[in-house]
Design a protein around this motif. Structure first.
Motif, PDB file in Angstrom:
ATOM      1  N   ALA A 217       0.737  -1.244   0.014  1.00 20.32           N
ATOM      2  CA  ALA A 217       0.101  -0.184   0.188  1.00 20.32           C
ATOM      3  C   ALA A 217       0.924   1.307   0.112  1.00 20.32           C
ATOM      4  O   ALA A 217       0.791   1.980  -0.556  1.00 20.32           O
ATOM      5  CB  ALA A 217      -0.984   0.055   1.194  1.00 20.32           C
ATOM      6  N   LEU A 218       1.962   1.166   0.745  1.00 19.76           N
ATOM      7  CA  LEU A 218       2.990   2.323   0.790  1.00 19.76           C
ATOM      8  C   LEU A 218       3.573   2.638  -0.547  1.00 19.76           C
ATOM      9  O   LEU A 218       3.703   3.711  -0.972  1.00 19.76           O
ATOM     10  CB  LEU A 218       3.970   2.171   2.127  1.00 19.76           C
ATOM     11  CG  LEU A 218       3.644   2.616   3.405  1.00 19.76           C
ATOM     12  CD1 LEU A 218       4.413   1.894   4.285  1.00 19.76           C
ATOM     13  CD2 LEU A 218       3.105   3.978   3.401  1.00 19.76           C
ATOM     14  N   ASP A 219       4.057   1.526  -1.038  1.00 22.89           N
ATOM     15  CA  ASP A 219       4.760   1.533  -2.576  1.00 22.89           C
ATOM     16  C   ASP A 219       3.713   2.115  -3.272  1.00 22.89           C
ATOM     17  O   ASP A 219       4.344   2.749  -4.695  1.00 22.89           O
ATOM     18  CB  ASP A 219       5.305   0.241  -2.747  1.00 22.89           C
ATOM     19  CG  ASP A 219       6.406  -0.174  -2.030  1.00 22.89           C
ATOM     20  OD1 ASP A 219       7.044   0.826  -1.202  1.00 22.89           O
ATOM     21  OD2 ASP A 219       6.945  -1.159  -1.977  1.00 22.89           O
ATOM     22  N   ALA A 220       2.229   1.929  -3.373  1.00 22.65           N
ATOM     23  CA  ALA A 220       1.632   2.368  -4.642  1.00 22.65           C
ATOM     24  C   ALA A 220       1.149   3.774  -4.453  1.00 22.65           C
ATOM     25  O   ALA A 220       0.653   4.364  -5.258  1.00 22.65           O
ATOM     26  CB  ALA A 220       0.114   1.516  -4.560  1.00 22.65           C
ATOM     27  N   ARG A 221       1.591   4.383  -3.119  1.00 22.85           N
ATOM     28  CA  ARG A 221       1.298   5.905  -2.912  1.00 22.85           C
ATOM     29  C   ARG A 221       1.894   6.373  -4.055  1.00 22.85           C
ATOM     30  O   ARG A 221       3.160   6.487  -4.405  1.00 22.85           O
ATOM     31  CB  ARG A 221       2.023   6.029  -1.414  1.00 22.85           C
ATOM     32  CG  ARG A 221       1.530   7.219  -0.789  1.00 22.85           C
ATOM     33  CD  ARG A 221       2.229   7.327   0.704  1.00 22.85           C
ATOM     34  NE  ARG A 221       3.582   7.051   0.451  1.00 22.85           N
ATOM     35  CZ  ARG A 221       4.565   6.652   1.576  1.00 22.85           C
ATOM     36  NH1 ARG A 221       3.901   6.885   2.793  1.00 22.85           N
ATOM     37  NH2 ARG A 221       5.620   6.366   1.406  1.00 22.85           N
ATOM     38  N   ASP A 222       1.537   7.482  -4.275  1.00 25.40           N
ATOM     39  CA  ASP A 222       1.803   8.566  -5.395  1.00 25.40           C
ATOM     40  C   ASP A 222       2.123   7.907  -6.751  1.00 25.40           C
ATOM     41  O   ASP A 222       2.817   8.646  -7.597  1.00 25.40           O
ATOM     42  CB  ASP A 222       2.988   9.371  -4.713  1.00 25.40           C
ATOM     43  CG  ASP A 222       2.799  10.051  -3.649  1.00 25.40           C
ATOM     44  OD1 ASP A 222       1.589  10.561  -3.514  1.00 25.40           O
ATOM     45  OD2 ASP A 222       3.674  10.032  -2.799  1.00 25.40           O
ATOM     46  N   LYS A 223       1.799   6.790  -6.918  1.00 28.57           N
ATOM     47  CA  LYS A 223       1.926   6.156  -8.481  1.00 28.57           C
ATOM     48  C   LYS A 223       0.794   5.857  -9.078  1.00 28.57           C
ATOM     49  O   LYS A 223      -0.349   5.606  -8.268  1.00 28.57           O
ATOM     50  CB  LYS A 223       2.643   4.945  -8.198  1.00 28.57           C
ATOM     51  CG  LYS A 223       4.090   4.902  -7.431  1.00 28.57           C
ATOM     52  CD  LYS A 223       5.026   3.838  -7.936  1.00 28.57           C
ATOM     53  CE  LYS A 223       6.492   4.313  -7.483  1.00 28.57           C
ATOM     54  NZ  LYS A 223       6.434   4.164  -5.940  1.00 28.57           N
ATOM     55  N   VAL A 224       0.879   5.875 -10.246  1.00 30.49           N
ATOM     56  CA  VAL A 224      -0.458   5.603 -10.975  1.00 30.49           C
ATOM     57  C   VAL A 224      -0.343   4.565 -12.068  1.00 30.49           C
ATOM     58  O   VAL A 224       1.242   4.494 -12.576  1.00 30.49           O
ATOM     59  CB  VAL A 224      -1.105   6.676 -11.520  1.00 30.49           C
ATOM     60  CG1 VAL A 224      -1.636   7.695 -10.575  1.00 30.49           C
ATOM     61  CG2 VAL A 224       0.034   7.470 -12.503  1.00 30.49           C
ATOM     62  N   GLY A 225      -1.168   4.102 -12.762  1.00 29.88           N
ATOM     63  CA  GLY A 225      -0.928   3.268 -13.919  1.00 29.88           C
ATOM     64  C   GLY A 225      -1.241   3.976 -15.009  1.00 29.88           C
ATOM     65  O   GLY A 225      -2.397   4.859 -14.989  1.00 29.88           O
ATOM     66  N   GLU A 287      -5.315   6.770 -17.397  1.00 30.03           N
ATOM     67  CA  GLU A 287      -4.540   6.869 -16.295  1.00 30.03           C
ATOM     68  C   GLU A 287      -5.473   6.406 -15.078  1.00 30.03           C
ATOM     69  O   GLU A 287      -6.608   6.543 -15.024  1.00 30.03           O
ATOM     70  CB  GLU A 287      -4.134   8.313 -15.897  1.00 30.03           C
ATOM     71  CG  GLU A 287      -3.273   8.287 -14.575  1.00 30.03           C
ATOM     72  CD  GLU A 287      -3.506   9.835 -14.167  1.00 30.03           C
ATOM     73  OE1 GLU A 287      -3.374  10.519 -14.808  1.00 30.03           O
ATOM     74  OE2 GLU A 287      -3.280   9.979 -12.707  1.00 30.03           O
ATOM     75  N   TYR A 288      -5.098   5.274 -14.249  1.00 30.34           N
ATOM     76  CA  TYR A 288      -5.847   4.770 -13.224  1.00 30.34           C
ATOM     77  C   TYR A 288      -4.932   4.858 -11.931  1.00 30.34           C
ATOM     78  O   TYR A 288      -3.703   4.570 -11.735  1.00 30.34           O
ATOM     79  CB  TYR A 288      -6.300   3.412 -13.588  1.00 30.34           C
ATOM     80  CG  TYR A 288      -5.195   2.559 -14.070  1.00 30.34           C
ATOM     81  CD1 TYR A 288      -4.902   2.477 -15.351  1.00 30.34           C
ATOM     82  CD2 TYR A 288      -4.709   1.654 -13.247  1.00 30.34           C
ATOM     83  CE1 TYR A 288      -3.977   1.460 -15.946  1.00 30.34           C
ATOM     84  CE2 TYR A 288      -3.616   0.998 -13.566  1.00 30.34           C
ATOM     85  CZ  TYR A 288      -3.317   0.561 -15.128  1.00 30.34           C
ATOM     86  OH  TYR A 288      -2.414  -0.045 -15.615  1.00 30.34           O
ATOM     87  N   PRO A 289      -5.631   4.938 -10.699  1.00 29.86           N
ATOM     88  CA  PRO A 289      -5.233   4.801  -9.627  1.00 29.86           C
ATOM     89  C   PRO A 289      -4.555   3.342  -9.002  1.00 29.86           C
ATOM     90  O   PRO A 289      -5.039   2.625  -9.613  1.00 29.86           O
ATOM     91  CB  PRO A 289      -6.116   5.512  -8.330  1.00 29.86           C
ATOM     92  CG  PRO A 289      -7.335   5.065  -9.124  1.00 29.86           C
ATOM     93  CD  PRO A 289      -7.213   5.147 -10.396  1.00 29.86           C
ATOM     94  N   LEU A 290      -3.688   3.299  -8.396  1.00 27.92           N
ATOM     95  CA  LEU A 290      -3.100   1.734  -7.635  1.00 27.92           C
ATOM     96  C   LEU A 290      -3.445   1.867  -6.371  1.00 27.92           C
ATOM     97  O   LEU A 290      -3.367   2.567  -5.624  1.00 27.92           O
ATOM     98  CB  LEU A 290      -1.716   1.531  -7.874  1.00 27.92           C
ATOM     99  CG  LEU A 290      -1.154   1.913  -9.370  1.00 27.92           C
ATOM    100  CD1 LEU A 290       0.378   1.685  -9.433  1.00 27.92           C
ATOM    101  CD2 LEU A 290      -1.820   0.775 -10.361  1.00 27.92           C
ATOM    102  N   ASN A 291      -3.975   0.633  -6.086  1.00 28.52           N
ATOM    103  CA  ASN A 291      -3.933   0.345  -4.426  1.00 28.52           C
ATOM    104  C   ASN A 291      -2.771  -0.403  -3.808  1.00 28.52           C
ATOM    105  O   ASN A 291      -2.476   0.000  -2.598  1.00 28.52           O
ATOM    106  CB  ASN A 291      -5.028  -0.527  -4.061  1.00 28.52           C
ATOM    107  CG  ASN A 291      -6.556   0.295  -4.607  1.00 28.52           C
ATOM    108  OD1 ASN A 291      -6.542   1.573  -4.428  1.00 28.52           O
ATOM    109  ND2 ASN A 291      -7.443  -0.499  -4.932  1.00 28.52           N
ATOM    110  N   LYS A 292      -2.240  -1.229  -4.603  1.00 28.62           N
ATOM    111  CA  LYS A 292      -1.273  -1.999  -3.949  1.00 28.62           C
ATOM    112  C   LYS A 292      -0.035  -2.108  -5.071  1.00 28.62           C
ATOM    113  O   LYS A 292      -0.384  -2.151  -6.225  1.00 28.62           O
ATOM    114  CB  LYS A 292      -1.481  -3.525  -3.485  1.00 28.62           C
ATOM    115  CG  LYS A 292      -2.612  -3.396  -2.916  1.00 28.62           C
ATOM    116  CD  LYS A 292      -2.726  -3.334  -1.412  1.00 28.62           C
ATOM    117  CE  LYS A 292      -3.906  -3.611  -0.563  1.00 28.62           C
ATOM    118  NZ  LYS A 292      -5.000  -3.103  -1.273  1.00 28.62           N
ATOM    119  N   LEU A 293       1.106  -2.157  -4.673  1.00 28.93           N
ATOM    120  CA  LEU A 293       2.167  -2.463  -5.739  1.00 28.93           C
ATOM    121  C   LEU A 293       3.345  -3.449  -4.688  1.00 28.93           C
ATOM    122  O   LEU A 293       4.095  -3.151  -3.738  1.00 28.93           O
ATOM    123  CB  LEU A 293       2.913  -1.118  -5.868  1.00 28.93           C
ATOM    124  CG  LEU A 293       4.268  -1.140  -7.074  1.00 28.93           C
ATOM    125  CD1 LEU A 293       3.179  -1.514  -8.273  1.00 28.93           C
ATOM    126  CD2 LEU A 293       4.803   0.379  -7.172  1.00 28.93           C
TER     127      LEU A 293
END
Ligand SMILES: Nc1ncnc2c1ncn2[C@@H]1O[C@H](COP(=O)(O)OP(=O)(O)OP(=O)(O)O)[C@@H](O)[C@H]1O
Ligand SMILES: O=P(O)(O)OC[C@H]1O[C@H](OP(=O)(O)OP(=O)(O)O)[C@H](O)[C@@H]1O
Ligand SMILES: [Mg+2]
Length: 295
Positions: A217-225, A287-293
């Motif tokens: 969840a932290l790694d997905a913060r501020d990132k998008v697909g 562009e789409y938001p990410l929940n987890k990375l």
């Protein structure tokens, strides 16, 4: 099977500055926690969790003594607790920003104290007595360290010569016309376990899964697909021009001469990338938001 069902993990969530960001992070990680007004035993949608809201300063003590299996607290208070803890994950979040908390030695802007050595024989107030005493001992400085219950900034220069306090955004230091002389410790929250819980197979696996999801969840913060279709002939130019696209997945499209590109990038670069891709002839950009990375 019966034994499996009776298992539970006693997990401490820090009450205070870190409470809201910790609950938000757990929610992003997929654990919905319900805290009733004034209640200190939250419930959750994971029946295996037995939750406690405990002051960040005390989480390390009760885990170290084995009364709790695990919990989240700052590296600062875990160090201060002085108990044996198993550090399962650093979780880089903070109260208001993504920057770590710093414990700083602070004096009034116009203080004669310029360097740590100037503290010899002086008085220092702090909530982190152990952190401060260890720092002074390492530098061979003798000064009086007294415990402060908070609102520490108000004490200089009338009650003490210097303070050691937490800073995150720096706004309290600025508002109180103070100056940083040195940084003693940098701290993020960590996920800690007791040595007994870490040695228990079921608890260890459960805790490692929680840590994996928290970090994802932290790694997905501020990132998008970002997804788009691009004329194949423009692919090399797109990869050269937009370095952040280099790790993208490129797949052929049914239509000859076109490729589909999918990439995960920092949200802050999107506003440069989308127009540049459009100029290169990209179509169907989404562009789409990410929940987890999970890397
Ligand atoms: N801006 C911040 N101020 C205080 N603590 C912060 C801040 N950002 C993150 N923290 C972290 O929150 C944890 C708890 O901080 P602290 O000891 O100040 O207690 P608190 O929860 O803020 O309660 P209090 O109101 O008594 O200060 C520490 O691990 C600290 O590093
Ligand atoms: O750099 P900043 O973002 O301004 O954060 C630092 C402030 O936050 C903490 O105070 P807190 O709200 O925990 O109250 P306290 O002073 O009673 O501990 C700390 O003691 C500073 O006063
Ligand atoms: Mg505080």
């Amino acid at each position: 099977m019966a034994e499996e069902q009776s298992k539970s993990l006693k997990l401490a969530i820090p009450k205070g500055s870190l409470e809201k960001p910790t609950l938000d992070l757990l929610e992003k990680a997929g654990y919905n926690i319900y805290v009733s007004s004034r209640g200190l035993r939250p419930s959750s949608d994971d029946a295996d969790l037995d939750l406690f809201l405990i002051r960040a300063q005390e989480v390390g003590r009760y885990i170290g003594q084995g009364f709790l299996d695990c919990g989240i607290t700052g590296l600062d208070w875990a160090t201060e607790a002085g108990t044996e803890l198993v550090d399962l994950a650093e979780l880089p979040y903070s109260r208001a920003t993504v920057r770590p908390t710093k414990w700083v030695l602070v004096v009034p802007e116009d203080s004669p104290i310029q360097k740590p050595e100037d503290l010899e024989g002086k008085r220092i107030a702090t909530e982190g007595v152990g952190i401060t005493q260890r720092y002074l001992a390492e530098k061979g400085i003798k000064a009086d360290v007294e415990f402060s219950w908070g609102a520490t900034e108000v004490k200089v220069p009338d009650l003490v010569d210097a303070i050691v306090d937490v800073t995150e955004t720096g706004s309290s230091i600025k508002a109180n016309k103070l100056r940083i002389v040195d940084t003693l410790l940098t701290s993020f929250p960590h996920f800690y376990a007791s040595p007994e819980a870490a040695a228990d197979k079921w608890k260890r696996e459960k805790m490692e899964r929680i840590c994996l999801m928290l970090k994802a969840a932290l790694d997905a913060r501020d990132k998008v697909g970002l997804k788009m279709n691009l004329p194949e002939g423009q692919l090399k130019q797109a990869l050269d021009k937009l370095p952040s696209l280099r790790r993208s997945t490129v797949s052929p499209l049914a239509e000859d001469g076109w490729v589909a590109i999918e990439v995960v990038i920092e949200e802050k670069v999107v506003r440069h990338i989308i127009p540049a891709l459009k100029e290169l002839g990209a179509e169907g950009i989404i562009e789409y938001p990410l929940n987890k990375l999970v890397s």
